[in-house]
Design a protein around this motif. Sequence first.
Motif, short mmCIF file in Angstrom:
data_model
loop_
_atom_site.label_atom_id
_atom_site.label_comp_id
_atom_site.label_asym_id
_atom_site.label_seq_id
_atom_site.Cartn_x
_atom_site.Cartn_y
_atom_site.Cartn_z
N UNK A 198 0.85 -1.20 0.00
CA UNK A 198 0.00 0.00 0.00
C UNK A 198 0.88 1.24 0.00
N UNK A 199 0.33 2.31 -0.56
CA UNK A 199 0.98 3.61 -0.43
C UNK A 199 -0.05 4.60 0.10
N UNK A 200 0.24 5.18 1.25
CA UNK A 200 -0.63 6.23 1.79
C UNK A 200 -0.02 7.58 1.42
N UNK A 201 -0.86 8.44 0.85
CA UNK A 201 -0.40 9.78 0.48
C UNK A 201 -1.12 10.80 1.32
N UNK A 202 -0.46 11.88 1.67
CA UNK A 202 -1.20 13.02 2.20
C UNK A 202 -0.47 14.32 1.88
N UNK A 203 -1.26 15.38 1.79
CA UNK A 203 -0.66 16.68 1.55
C UNK A 203 -0.97 17.55 2.76
N UNK A 204 -0.19 18.60 2.94
CA UNK A 204 -0.51 19.55 4.00
C UNK A 204 0.17 20.88 3.72
N UNK A 205 -0.42 21.91 4.28
CA UNK A 205 0.06 23.26 4.01
C UNK A 205 0.66 23.85 5.28
N UNK A 206 1.83 24.47 5.16
CA UNK A 206 2.48 25.11 6.30
C UNK A 206 2.91 26.51 5.92
N UNK A 207 2.91 27.40 6.91
CA UNK A 207 3.50 28.71 6.66
C UNK A 207 5.02 28.56 6.73
N UNK A 208 5.72 29.57 6.23
CA UNK A 208 7.18 29.50 6.21
C UNK A 208 7.78 30.45 7.23
N UNK A 209 8.87 30.02 7.87
CA UNK A 209 9.60 30.92 8.75
C UNK A 209 10.52 31.80 7.93
N UNK A 210 11.03 32.84 8.56
CA UNK A 210 11.94 33.72 7.84
C UNK A 210 13.25 32.99 7.51
N UNK A 211 13.63 32.10 8.45
CA UNK A 211 14.87 31.34 8.27
C UNK A 211 14.71 30.39 7.09
N UNK A 212 15.57 30.51 6.09
CA UNK A 212 15.38 29.68 4.90
C UNK A 212 16.50 28.65 4.76
N UNK A 213 16.14 27.39 4.99
CA UNK A 213 17.10 26.32 4.75
C UNK A 213 16.33 25.10 4.27
N UNK A 214 17.03 24.20 3.61
CA UNK A 214 16.34 23.00 3.13
C UNK A 214 16.50 21.85 4.10
N UNK A 215 15.59 20.89 4.00
CA UNK A 215 15.68 19.70 4.84
C UNK A 215 16.98 18.98 4.53
N UNK A 216 17.64 18.53 5.62
CA UNK A 216 18.93 17.86 5.46
C UNK A 216 18.74 16.50 4.81
#
Length: 670
Positions: free
Chosen positions: A304-322
Amino acid sequence: PGIDGFEICKRIKQDAILKDIPIIFLTACTDTEKMLKGFQLGAVDYVTKPFKSAEIISRVKTHIKLKATEDTLRLNVEKLEAANRAKSEFLANMSHEIRTPMNGIIGLTRLALKTELTTQQQDYLTKVDSLTQDLLGIINDILDFSKIEAGKLNMECINFSLDEVLEKLFNTVYLKIEEKGLELHKIINSDIPCYLVGDPLRLLQILINLTTNALKFTEKGHILITIKLIKLESNFVKLHFSIKDTGIGIASKTIPHLFDAFTQANSSTSRKYGGTGLGLAICKCLVKMMDGDIWIKSQLGKGSTFHFTSVFSLQAKKEYVKKQDTFQIINDFQGARILLVEDNLINQQVAKETIESENLVVEIANNGKEAITAIAHSEFDVVLMDVQMPIMDGYEATRLIRKHKSQLPIIAMTAHAMSGDKEKCLASGMNDYITKPINLDILFTVLEKWIKPKARSSPRHKKNDETVELPKELPGFDIDSALKRINGNKKLFKSLLHDFGQGYQNAAIKLRTALDKKDLETALILSHTLKGIAGNLSATHLQDAVQDLEFALKQGGWNDILMDNVESSLTQVLESIKTITQTKTKIEKIENNPTPLNISIITPLILELSKLIEKHSTNTEATLAALKTAIKGTAFVNELKQLFNCLDNFEFDNAKNHMKVIALACDIKL
Ligand code: ADP
């Protein structure tokens, strides 16, 4: 005149009190458009002139009946809704009330687990701990669900790091993944922002729920977690998460109901896998509250594959997930299994716990013969082989293993530190050699060399032993070096000292008796064992003293000075152990001042029991009871308890080991 029927109808339908009164238009106007207008405004009927009074009466009666039914229905729905709200509120309150004592139970169990316990108590409490965790999971689900139903679940809106959420997810699931022998992969696109605003705990809850479901319903293969970017604006981001497994899958007819509360794919699911059927319903609500969607693609038998989406606000600090390597380490450790061949119980425990603290899997064989059986039945990445063992020694075992397994790395692990020993080990077919007492760095360097490409830098999961206190100095011991050897685990060190104190109180007497009787063989075995254990515990004086004695014995000449030296070092060590193991319960205090063993009573019982164990007989009760009485109050109560435990669980081989310890200590030849 002044106000027409349509206008009156409109105003009545807008009035909160009057709106439910059924309205029937009576009119000479037969125009269809007018009639439709009447219905649109909320009329229930439209009768044109000339009227037939019987017809009007029938229509009015019908509408009154309908109205009555509607009223009853509406009332019932209101009642139901109120009842449902009351139920949800009640559940929410109850779950909360249950959680409070539950937290107490969990906390106290954890605290109890940090105190000195017998193996049996430790086993019970560990199980209590795990069961309370399961129970808390269920209660949390009920609480969440009832909160959602009662409209009382609020989303937090705080700064958080997606990296941290993913790390927590990993920490929560990795042990279970390892236990099941599955692989965990992740694909996280490089454009995913790390610093978000939202509810990290709820996001983690969804991820844990879906990942543990994936784990629960997958027996082999892997679980893949992906995160993709759907939309990135200046102040918000929409992410797409998916959790794919290679498990049992879900039938297509069940899928539409899967996110309903209390739904499980089939009734056998709850019997086989447990669960409440609430997890997905909660996920669905949470996802909705994060302005997202949840859906599933699955094929029965394929996964099975479970998918979900979600919306978040962004902080001023900008970095990508490691790019988190932690997920990869699991792969590197996957299947790294070590067979530890070692006859001494204390050495077994030290090596096992130390190696396991680095997330490798350890299985124990008590001698060469058991090692051969173990290797015939399962796969190992490496064998750590003691050399001197009863029944079959390491050299012989290696020679036999080599007949079938030419590639399996075998590492000798021995207290024989003489030159020439290494060559002897290599000649018998072993690949490498480490000396006891084990130096952690050397051990792991050697392991790393032979179980490549498996990394050894996995997150450490040390037992939390901050509450275990040790003095800075302990006469006769080099505490620092001892702790280093067991990965800093103070609790383990204390329990090893305790065991040593119990098991080796009479070691000097036994050695001296053997020497007096000129029984050099026994003296040599005793001193060799004592030297190994002293080394493991970093009881340095004792280790040196016994080593000197052993050396002299091997040369065929010893003297009283050497024996006196051993005795005084042992006394010092035992005295030190007493000072740190004094904070004990009454029962254990009794064990610390044991009554001497009555060998003449115990010997026949031990011999009898040993025969029964050898035969794997379950008819041991009477002998055990007699032995229990005979051993009461002596230093071997613990060993006997463990023996009982093993027999309770039909672990005859382990029982035999405890038997051996008691027999050796009582000078009984089995
Ligand atoms: P629970 O697992 O507590 O029973 P869930 O709502 O989390 O409740 O899941 C409902 C049901 O959906 C499960 O009982 C199972 O039948 C099915 N299910 C969920 N996830 C999976 C999965 N990854 N693979 C197969 N079946 C699943």
